[in-house]
Design a protein around this motif. Structure first.
Motif, PDB file in Angstrom:
ATOM      1  N   ARG B  76      35.433  45.098  39.177  1.00 23.02           N
ATOM      2  CA  ARG B  76      34.643  44.356  40.150  1.00 23.02           C
ATOM      3  C   ARG B  76      34.615  42.864  39.872  1.00 23.02           C
ATOM      4  N   GLY B  77      34.895  42.461  38.626  1.00 23.02           N
ATOM      5  CA  GLY B  77      34.790  41.050  38.285  1.00 23.02           C
ATOM      6  C   GLY B  77      36.051  40.247  38.577  1.00 23.02           C
ATOM      7  N   VAL B  78      37.124  40.945  38.958  1.00 23.78           N
ATOM      8  CA  VAL B  78      38.408  40.279  39.172  1.00 23.78           C
ATOM      9  C   VAL B  78      38.804  40.497  40.624  1.00 23.78           C
ATOM     10  N   PRO B  79      39.390  39.496  41.290  1.00 25.28           N
ATOM     11  CA  PRO B  79      39.793  39.699  42.688  1.00 25.28           C
ATOM     12  C   PRO B  79      40.706  40.917  42.811  1.00 25.28           C
ATOM     13  N   ASP B  80      40.408  41.762  43.787  1.00 24.28           N
ATOM     14  CA  ASP B  80      41.142  43.026  43.920  1.00 24.28           C
ATOM     15  C   ASP B  80      42.615  42.826  44.175  1.00 24.28           C
ATOM     16  N   ILE B  81      42.956  41.709  44.830  1.00 26.17           N
ATOM     17  CA  ILE B  81      44.364  41.498  45.160  1.00 26.17           C
ATOM     18  C   ILE B  81      45.188  41.416  43.875  1.00 26.17           C
ATOM     19  N   ILE B  82      44.571  40.945  42.796  1.00 18.08           N
ATOM     20  CA  ILE B  82      45.285  40.896  41.521  1.00 18.08           C
ATOM     21  C   ILE B  82      45.619  42.311  41.070  1.00 18.08           C
ATOM     22  N   PHE B  84      45.999  44.851  43.078  1.00 16.69           N
ATOM     23  CA  PHE B  84      47.011  45.403  43.976  1.00 16.69           C
ATOM     24  C   PHE B  84      48.397  44.912  43.602  1.00 16.69           C
TER      25      PHE B  84
END
Lengths: 279, 286
Positions: B76-82, B84
Motif C-alpha cells: 500500500r505504501g508504493v504506487p501500484d503501477i510499480i 504492475f
C-alpha cells in the motif's frame, strides 16, 4: 566516475540541467539512485501543483454538490461522477488527444508591465497538460471528501453561528469551512498520498518524455529495460516513494494538529493510513 | 459480408457497417471480454489472498504476523503501477531461473551476464516453439498474478478491519457458550464481518475496475491497445482511411468505464441493503 560526479552530472537531469546522455553500459547503483531521485522532482512538482490548485476547486465543487440550487448541484455531481467513475489512465489518454487537436495558437496576455505569450502547444507538454488532468482529477476526489465532511458538521456548530448573528459568507468562512476541513483532513491526507502516487502514471499514458527527461518511474523503467534486472531499480523507487509518503504524513499531521487544536483531547480526529489507490 | 469486399466504393451507413465489423474491430470487441475475464479471475484470487493476509495479521505466531503486516503495508505504501511493472518481469525471471537450475544443471555460465539474462533454451518460458496463444495466456497469467498480489493487500487490510469491527460482546457470548477459538472465529467472527467489510470491498471493486486499463502496460492486447491501434490515422493505403480518431475511441472507453462503475454502484447498494437486514447499522435503518 565517483558518485559525487554522478550527482553533479545527473542530479538535475530530469529538468534538463546537466549531462544529456543517459548511461547505457556499466550502470552503477549510484547512477540508478541519482537518476531515479532526479526524476522524483517531477513527481513532487505534479503533486504539489495539482494539490494546491485542486484544493480551491474541490471546495467549490463540494459546496456546489451540497447546494439546493440545481444549477450548482447538477454540474458538481456530474463533474465528480465523471472523474471518479473513470480511470485516471484513460483520462490522461483522452486529455492528451484533445490537447493535440486544439489549434496551435499563442495568446498574448497583457500583465500591464509585460506581455507574455501563452501557447496552446504547451498543453501537450507534461508540465502543463498533466498538471491540468491531475488537478481536475484530485478536485473531483477531494470534492467528494469535502462534501462528505460538509454533511457531517455538527448541527450545534451551525446553530451557534446563527445565534451569533453570522450569515452568508462570514458563517461559511469562520465556521463551516474550518469544521469541514477538520473533519475531512484524515481522508484528505490519504488523497494527497494517493495523488502523489498517481503522478507516476503521467509518462506512461500519453504525455511523451521530452529529451528523455521523465519522472522517477520513467528512469526506473529505463534501467529495468537496459539492465534486464528489475530487482534493483524498482526497489530503489519503492524506497523513494515510501520515504516521501512519510514526509506527506508528517506535513499533513501538522495540519491536522492545527485544525484540531481547540478540540478536547478525546474527541480529536486521528489520521489512519488508508489510501484509495488507482483511479 | 459480401458488400464489404471493396470498401472504396462504399459510403454512408454501409461504410460504417463494414468499418465497424472488420476483423480488427472484432478483436477490439473481444478485448472487452479480456477485461471482464481479468476481473472475473482476479476477484476470487484477491479474496483468497486478502483472507490469508488478514488471518496472517491476526495470527498468534509472531513471524506470520510480521509477514502479514509487511505485505499489506509495503504494497500500500508504493504506487501500484510499480508493482504492475515489477511483478510480471520478476516472476518471469524467477520461473526461468528455477527451470534453468532443473533442466540445464550442466550449463555453468552465470545467468546474469552484464546486462543480459541468459538461460538455456530448454528453460525458456514459454518455450520458443510454443504456439502464439501459449505466449498470450502466459502473459495474461502474469498480469493476473500482479493484480491479485496488489489487490490482495488492500483486501487483507479491509478484511482485517472488518474482523476487528465485529462487536466484542458477540465473541464473548460465543465463548460463554463454550465454543473453541476456532469455532468462534469461523462461526461468529467470519459470519458477521461481511457487513463491515462491504463498504471497503465495494470500494476495492471499483478500484479494480478502474485499474484494468493498466493491462495495456503489461503488454496484453486489451481495450486500450486496440483503441490506440484502430483510432490512429489511416492513410489511403488502408482499406478504411480516416483521420486520427483516437479521441472518439478513448471517449468510448471512458463511457464504458463510467457505465461499469455506475452499474457496480447499483449492485452494491442492493447487496448492502440485503446484508444489513437485521443488523443494527445505519444501513438497515435500525
Amino acid at each position: 566516475m565517483s558518485c559525487y560526479d554522478t550527482l553533479t552530472d545527473y542530479g538535475l537531469r530530469s529538468i534538463g540541467i546537466g549531462e544529456r546522455l543517459l548511461p547505457k553500459t556499466d550502470i552503477t547503483l549510484c547512477d540508478q539512485f541519482v537518476l531515479i531521485g532526479s526524476g522524483m522532482i517531477w513527481n513532487v512538482y505534479f503533486a504539489v501543483f495539482a494539490m494546491l490548485l485542486g484544493f480551491g476547486l474541490a471546495t467549490l465543487v463540494a459546496v456546489g454538490k451540497a447546494s439546493q440550487n440545481p444549477w450548482a448541484a447538477i454540474p458538481a455531481k456530474a463533474f465528480i461522477f465523471i472523474f471518479r467513475g473513470s480511470p485516471l489512465f484513460i483520462q490522461f489518454f483522452l486529455a492528451y488527444e484533445i490537447f493535440v487537436l486544439i489549434p496551435k495558437v499563442g495568446i498574448d496576455i497583457n500583465l500591464g508591465f509585460a506581455t507574455i505569450t501563452a501557447e496552446t502547444r504547451w498543453l501537450t507538454k507534461a508540465w502543463l497538460g498533466a498538471v491540468i488532468v491531475l488537478f481536475l482529477n484530485t478536485s473531483a476526489y477531494s470534492g467528494e471528501i469535502f462534501y462528505g465532511a460538509l454533511r457531517a458538521i455538527p448541527k450545534g456548530d451551525i446553530e451557534a453561528a446563527d445565534a451569533f448573528g453570522m450569515s452568508g459568507f462570514r458563517k461559511f468562512r469562520r465556521i463551516i469551512w474550518p469544521a469541514m476541513l477538520r473533519l475531512a483532513w484524515p481522508s484528505y491526507t490519504n488523497e494527497a498520498i494517493f495523488m502523489f502516487h498517481a503522478t507516476t502514471l503521467v509518462f506512461f499514458s500519453g504525455f511523451p518524455a521530452w529529451r528523455q527527461s521523465g519522472d522517477a518511474l520513467y528512469y526506473a523503467n529505463y534501467f529495468a529495460d537496459k539492465t534486464f534486472n528489475p530487482f534493483i531499480s524498482y526497489p530503489i523507487i519503492a524506497v523513494y516513494f515510501v520515504s516521501f509518503t512519510l514526509v506527506i504524513i508528517a506535513l499533513f499531521g501538522w495540519g491536522n494538529k492545527r485544525l484540531n487544536r481547540h478540540i478536547a483531547p478525546e474527541q480529536k480526529i486521528r489520521f489512519r493510513f488508508k489510501p484509495q489507490f488507482i483511479r | 459480408m459480401e458488400m464489404c469486399a471493396d470498401p472504396s466504393t462504399l459510403d454512408g451507413i454501409n461504410w460504417w457497417m463494414c468499418y465497424l465489423t472488420t476483423g480488427k474491430h472484432q478483436s477490439f470487441y473481444l478485448s472487452f471480454g479480456t477485461v471482464l475475464l481479468l476481473l472475473a479471475f482476479t476477484a476470487p484470487v484477491v479474496m483468497v489472498l486478502g483472507f490469508g493476509g488478514a488471518m496472517a495479521r491476526k495470527s498468534k505466531i509472531l513471524p506470520l504476523r510480521w509477514f502479514g503486516l509487511g505485505y499489506t503495508n509495503i504494497v500500500r505504501g508504493v504506487p501500484d503501477i510499480i508493482f504492475f511493472l515489477f511483478v510480471p518481469i520478476a516472476m518471469d525471471q524467477g520461473i526461468e531461473y528455477l527451470r534453468h537450475q532443473v533442466k540445464c544443471p550442466d550449463v555453468l555460465e552465470p545467468i546474469r551476464q552484464g546486462n543480459d539474462f541468459v538461460v538455456c533454451t530448454a528453460a525458456k518460458m514459454p518455450l520458443g516453439t510454443s504456439a502464439q496463444w501459449v505466449h498470450e495466456v502466459y502473459g495474461f497469467t502474469l498480469a493476473l498474478i500482479a493484480f491479485a498480489l496488489v489487490f490482495g493487500a488492500f483486501a487483507a487490510n479491509t478484511l482485517y478491519g472488518a474482523m476487528n469491527a465485529v462487536p466484542r460482546a458477540q465473541l464473548e457470548t460465543a465463548e460463554a457458550f463454550g465454543m473453541t477459538d476456532r469455532q468462534v472465529f469461523w462461526r461468529i467472527q467470519v459470519k458477521q464481518m461481511w457487513v463491515y467489510a462491504l463498504p471497503g470491498l465495494s470500494n476495492l471493486w471499483m478500484i479494480l475496475i478502474k485499474a484494468t486499463p493498466l493491462l495495456f502496460l503489461l503488454g496484453v492486447e486489451d481495450i486500450v491497445y486496440w483503441a490506440r491501434e484502430l483510432g490512429g490515422s489511416k492513410t489511403t493505403r488502408f482499406a478504411y482511411p480516416h483521420p486520427d480518431w483516437r479521441l472518439y475511441y478513448f471517449a468510448f472507453l471512458l463511457v464504458f468505464y463510467l457505465f461499469m462503475t455506475w452499474g457496480s454502484e447499483k449492485v452494491f447498494a442492493r447487496i448492502t441493503k440485503r446484508l444489513s437486514h437485521g443488523q443494527a447499522t445505519v444501513g438497515a435503518g435500525a
